[in-house]
Design an enzyme around this catalytic site. Structure first.
Site, short mmCIF file in Angstrom:
data_model
loop_
_atom_site.label_atom_id
_atom_site.label_comp_id
_atom_site.label_asym_id
_atom_site.label_seq_id
_atom_site.Cartn_x
_atom_site.Cartn_y
_atom_site.Cartn_z
N GLY A 165 0.91 -1.21 -0.16
CA GLY A 165 0.09 0.01 0.06
C GLY A 165 0.96 1.34 0.05
O GLY A 165 2.02 1.14 -0.25
N ASP A 190 4.80 -7.54 -9.09
CA ASP A 190 3.87 -6.89 -10.10
C ASP A 190 3.24 -5.79 -9.66
O ASP A 190 3.27 -4.63 -10.36
CB ASP A 190 2.79 -7.95 -10.59
CG ASP A 190 2.00 -8.69 -9.33
OD1 ASP A 190 2.32 -8.43 -8.44
OD2 ASP A 190 0.95 -9.16 -9.66
N ASP A 220 7.06 -15.91 -5.86
CA ASP A 220 5.95 -16.97 -6.55
C ASP A 220 6.49 -17.35 -7.92
O ASP A 220 5.94 -17.98 -8.45
CB ASP A 220 4.48 -16.32 -6.26
CG ASP A 220 4.00 -16.09 -4.94
OD1 ASP A 220 4.65 -16.91 -3.98
OD2 ASP A 220 2.96 -15.55 -4.62
N GLY A 264 2.68 -19.24 -2.85
CA GLY A 264 2.08 -19.19 -4.23
C GLY A 264 0.53 -18.86 -4.20
O GLY A 264 -0.38 -19.71 -3.93
N1 LIG Z 1 -1.91 -0.70 -9.84
C1 LIG Z 1 -0.78 0.10 -9.08
N2 LIG Z 1 -0.37 1.21 -9.27
C2 LIG Z 1 0.26 1.62 -8.19
N3 LIG Z 1 1.11 1.32 -7.21
C3 LIG Z 1 0.61 0.08 -7.07
C4 LIG Z 1 -0.36 -0.88 -7.63
N4 LIG Z 1 -0.44 -2.00 -7.24
C5 LIG Z 1 0.31 -1.95 -6.05
N5 LIG Z 1 1.09 -1.02 -6.08
C6 LIG Z 1 2.21 -0.60 -5.06
O1 LIG Z 1 3.20 -1.36 -5.07
C7 LIG Z 1 3.55 -1.81 -3.90
C8 LIG Z 1 3.57 -3.47 -3.82
O2 LIG Z 1 2.51 -4.04 -4.21
P1 LIG Z 1 2.04 -5.57 -3.79
O3 LIG Z 1 1.87 -5.39 -2.17
O4 LIG Z 1 1.10 -6.06 -4.46
O5 LIG Z 1 3.41 -6.43 -3.94
P2 LIG Z 1 4.18 -6.96 -5.05
O6 LIG Z 1 5.13 -5.78 -5.48
O7 LIG Z 1 3.19 -7.49 -6.17
O8 LIG Z 1 4.98 -8.10 -4.29
P3 LIG Z 1 4.52 -9.50 -4.02
O9 LIG Z 1 5.15 -10.49 -4.92
O10 LIG Z 1 5.23 -9.61 -2.70
O11 LIG Z 1 3.22 -9.54 -3.95
C9 LIG Z 1 2.52 -1.34 -2.89
O12 LIG Z 1 3.23 -0.35 -2.08
C10 LIG Z 1 1.48 -1.27 -3.65
O13 LIG Z 1 0.62 0.21 -3.23
O1 LIG Z 2 1.92 -11.88 4.44
P1 LIG Z 2 2.58 -11.02 3.40
O2 LIG Z 2 3.82 -10.18 3.75
O3 LIG Z 2 1.58 -9.98 2.87
O4 LIG Z 2 2.92 -12.00 2.19
C1 LIG Z 2 2.06 -12.84 1.86
C2 LIG Z 2 2.24 -13.14 0.33
O5 LIG Z 2 3.68 -12.61 -0.24
C3 LIG Z 2 3.87 -13.47 -1.19
O6 LIG Z 2 5.14 -14.31 -1.05
C4 LIG Z 2 4.25 -12.61 -2.37
O7 LIG Z 2 5.20 -12.02 -2.19
C5 LIG Z 2 2.62 -14.51 -1.46
O8 LIG Z 2 3.04 -15.78 -1.92
C6 LIG Z 2 2.03 -14.51 -0.22
O9 LIG Z 2 0.77 -14.63 -0.37
MG LIG Z 3 2.20 -9.12 -6.46
#
Ligand SMILES: Nc1ncnc2c1ncn2[C@@H]1O[C@H](COP(=O)(O)OP(=O)(O)OP(=O)(O)O)[C@@H](O)[C@H]1O
Ligand SMILES: O=P(O)(O)OC[C@H]1O[C@](O)(CO)[C@@H](O)[C@@H]1O
Ligand SMILES: [Mg+2]
Length: 555
Positions: A165, A190, A220, A264
């Site tokens: 966030g 992503d 993942d 995953g």
């Molecule tokens: N569509 C988006 N536009 C802008 N910022 C985003 C968007 N989606 C996610 N973010 C921001 O990117 C950061 C990481 O997003 P997220 O928590 O989904 O993890 P992630 O990068 O996908 O890694 P993970 O593999 O751990 O899920 C957060 O600070 C979130 O607010």
């Molecule tokens: O508990 P957290 O930190 O939100 O992370 C859990 C998630 O993060 C991931 O490892 C992706 O980074 C997912 O496999 C899992 O669901």
């Molecule tokens: Mg993600």
């Protein structure tokens, strides 16, 4: 927030080649001066012939192609140092941020960006943004240099901390402007890459001399296009310890079951590779293959059979598996999400343990030995460790590719290997699709041939049956009017096959995909078998285009 995820540049090359190019700082600041790359005079690199990458060097997205369809192939810009750079090293103010969940190797990437900028390009101002995106606007930065990061690759986690966030594009870019930062290195999954694209777009809008470079991170392994994400091998290796423990526990009891949950959310790569590596696993459940418990072809039937045959078994389940089934059986429709908007998962491991225990208590009340089930949840232990040797080397390459790209003025890219060659991939390309285990691929077939587990082909039929029975029961108990379509639909016969064309996994439309295989199939009733082995052939649905990840799948 609406962000334009349209790829930035499509360049047509001679012979019909298509280069999916990345933005360059001169796209909006055309008159910037260039400088000679200091690596030309670097004692280590100057000695290496052909160290520099030509501007026309590209990497093919697909290396396995149909000989009759080679024109119109897609390419990405090859990563690496360029002759000319667009930043004077003494003017560079770089920052690094880590976002999303933890992953082995985060500290190595941070270390290598710092050391690479410092030793290769002579950059002296490098800052760490603390606590993910929100750190840009609510925390002070820390100074980074080779001394500070020297040992960090030996530790798990991220020295910069991370968060979910808090992505407020304009506040982040205000902070970049105020601090005079001109290179932004963003490490994350992503969601993070989407955020990086939003920052890049805002920098362009404000005409800033700022480049944004994305380094993909996901335990993942669900980031599309790139071969594999860093930390994945480490995670698979660490998962072996949990699987071994589960196996020992299971073997040491009559009717022993060792159940291991691995990460995953949408993609079952860790579970699949951990299963393939271990050879002790009898059943691997992943989000891409929905499963069911009762009846013919169901999980209980298989567990019964396996315990009968060998007296023990090991089950590996990816955390995102069976979510629809669990939500239905628990009547849970809360749709809770984390601060980034990712759905919070129901605990498939606990749910499966409880269901297996109560099934065995009911189905086999006279068993001499009751079921002994040990549930191991090593998920956070797997991702909190430092990266192994091969991931460490991989992290170095990613970091170096990112800094070479940024120094050369490229931006809005995610760096990563495609067919083993590092490339700059436009961020929109990487975030527009998610990578899933291709269950029509030979790698999944290898797993099935090892475990001989059910294919859960009748999933959809079984779910319909469950819903129908439940609705009828509810209506009867409340003496309510039963909806006509429910009364009309006949009970489903056990031999009915599951139509595979329109199942919906995680909200995305999926289609049946069966890649043509030289192995002939024979059909017995509603199940198909490899003729040579008699093992069931999976025909489960998977999301996306059957050929989408062709390169990244089975060699
Ligand atoms: N569509 C988006 N536009 C802008 N910022 C985003 C968007 N989606 C996610 N973010 C921001 O990117 C950061 C990481 O997003 P997220 O928590 O989904 O993890 P992630 O990068 O996908 O890694 P993970 O593999 O751990 O899920 C957060 O600070 C979130 O607010
Ligand atoms: O508990 P957290 O930190 O939100 O992370 C859990 C998630 O993060 C991931 O490892 C992706 O980074 C997912 O496999 C899992 O669901
Ligand atoms: Mg993600």
């Amino acid at each position: 927030m609406s962000i334009d995820f349209v790829p930035a540049k499509i360049v047509k090359g001679a012979g019909g080649a298509i280069l999916e190019d990345v933005p360059h700082i001169t796209d909006w600041l055309p008159d910037l001066p260039t400088y000679t790359n200091p690596l030309k005079y670097h004692p280590a690199y100057a000695a290496v012939r052909q160290y520099f990458v030509e501007e026309s060097d590209v990497v093919a997205k697909d290396v396995v192609v149909n000989v009759n369809r080679t024109s119109g192939a897609t390419y990405f810009r090859r990563a690496g140092p360029r002759d000319k750079i667009y930043f004077k090293p003494e003017d560079v103010k770089a920052c690094i941020v880590t976002c999303g969940g933890l992953c082995p190797g985060l500290n190595t990437v941070i270390r290598e960006i710092v050391c690479g900028l410092w030793t290769q390009y002579g950059v002296r101002e490098i800052f760490g943004i603390i606590g993910g995106y929100r750190g840009f606007y609510c925390r002070n930065t820390i100074d980074l240099n080779p001394k500070v990061v020297n040992d960090i690759h030996k530790r798990g986690g991220t020295i910069l901390c991370t968060s979910r966030g808090g992505h407020e594009t304009s506040k982040i870019v205000d902070s970049i402007e105020d601090r005079g930062i001109n290179q932004v290195y963003i490490i994350g999954g992503d969601g993070t890459q989407k955020g990086a694209w939003a920052i890049h777009k805002e920098c362009v809008k404000r005409n800033l001399e700022v480049v944004v470079a994305g380094i993909p991170k996901t335990i993942d392994n669900d980031i599309d296009i790139i071969d594999k994400s860093f930390g994945f091998d480490t995670a698979v290796e660490e998962a072996q310890r949990a699987i071994n423990a589960a196996h020992v526990e299971a073997c040491s009891a009559q009717n022993g079951i060792g159940l291991v949950k691995l990460m995953g959310r949408y993609s079952g790569y860790i579970a699949m590779y951990a299963t393939l590596a271990s050879r002790d696993v009898d059943l691997c459940l992943i989000p891409e293959v929905p499963f069911y418990l009762e009846g013919p072809g169901g999980l209980y039937e298989f567990v019964d059979q396996r315990l009968h045959e060998s007296g023990h078994m090991v089950i590996v389940v990816a955390e995102g598996a069976g979510q629809e089934l669990i939500a239905e059986s628990m009547g849970s429709h809360d749709n809770l999400v984390d601060p980034s908007g990712n759905p919070l998962l129901l605990d498939v491991g606990l749910w499966l343990s409880q269901n297996l225990k109560s099934y065995f208590a009911k189905a086999h009340p006279t068993y001499k030995e009751p079921l002994t089930l040990k549930y191991i949840d090593p998920t956070y232990m797997v991702r909190a460790i430092p990266s192994n040797a091969s991931d460490n080397v991989y992290c170095t390459l990613l970091a170096h590719s990112a800094i070479h790209g940024a120094m050369a003025g490229y931006c809005g890219f995610t760096v990563g290997p495609v067919n083993n060659r590092h490339c700059y991939i436009p961020i929109p390309r990487v975030v527009s699709t998610q990578r899933h285990v291709n269950v029509a691929d030979r790698m999944w077939a290898r797993l099935l041939s090892g475990t001989n587990q059910p294919d859960f082909l009748r999933y959809k039929v079984v779910m319909e049956e469950r819903r129908r029975t439940k609705a009828l029961k509810q209506a009867e108990s409340k003496e309510e009017h039963v909806p006509k379509q429910i009364l009309k639909s006949p009970p489903v016969s056990p031999s009915q096959t599951c139509p595979l064309t329109d199942v919906d996994i995680n909200g995305s439309n999926v289609t049946k995909q069966m890649k043509d295989d030289s192995t002939a199939r024979i059909s017995t009733g509603d199940r198909q078998f490899f003729p040579a082995t008699g093992y069931p052939l999976v025909t489960s649905p998977v999301p996306g285009d059957p050929t989408a990840n062709f390169n990244q799948e089975t060699p």
